[in-house]
Design an enzyme around this catalytic site. Sequence first.
Site, PDB file in Angstrom:
ATOM      1  CG  ASP A  11      -3.248  45.273 -45.213  1.00 61.45           C
ATOM      2  OD1 ASP A  11      -3.442  44.426 -44.255  1.00 61.45           O
ATOM      3  OD2 ASP A  11      -3.762  44.772 -46.282  1.00 61.45           O
ATOM      4  CG  ASP A  13      -1.341  39.077 -45.858  1.00 62.33           C
ATOM      5  OD1 ASP A  13      -0.305  38.425 -46.169  1.00 62.33           O
ATOM      6  OD2 ASP A  13      -2.042  38.729 -44.790  1.00 62.33           O
TER       7      ASP A  13
END
Length: 224
Positions: A11, A13
């Site tokens: 991922d 953020d």
Amino acid sequence: MALFCDAILFDLDGVLIDSDAVIRRRWKRWADDRGIPFEEVEAVNTGRPAVEVIEEVAPHLDPETEIERLGDEMATDAADLEAFDGAKALLGRLPRGRWAIATSGRHRTATSRMAHVGLPEPEVLVTADDVERGKPAPEPYRRAADQLGIDPGRCVVFEDAPAGVESARRAGASVVGVATSAAPDALVAATAVVPQLNAVEIHPEGEGLRVDWPRGDARLESES
């Protein structure tokens, strides 16, 4: 403690980039401008595509119109944005073609943030613009693995949000939860949980990769 895999899926953020202040600021401004309690947005926005959040908390608004404005603001607001400790060095050590990013953000936002903090762009970048159903649906991580040419079951995912952990598990991957945006207890569905990315080491081993962390820094799910 170790996991073995053929590829790493990140991922963006909350895992590679600390963008919490930007995301919170922009969502709060959006909610305030539309008379929507920010608490309703905050309860559902972590790790999910913005368009799906808007559809849930403001079904009376046109989501495409709203996402264009919000997306522009997310992409251009770089105040307080920085890479997490160790993120750039870790990506630099990984073989090309053995890692990818799957984010709930839009492509413009993801690439502008990576450029701002000096992270390299991966060969495979899956964003909200590339999928029909975002996290917690499995499509983002399945698509990232498919584009690498690797079975999702041979991937380890790094995720900071419960929705992302669910997405990765449904895709068939092992998951290391990174407790930067959510409490460790909220990431219990992950295979393991670490406090931050720099608690992890990743090394080539044979034709694959080995993900390691000190025994005291993570919880490893017991094998059945």
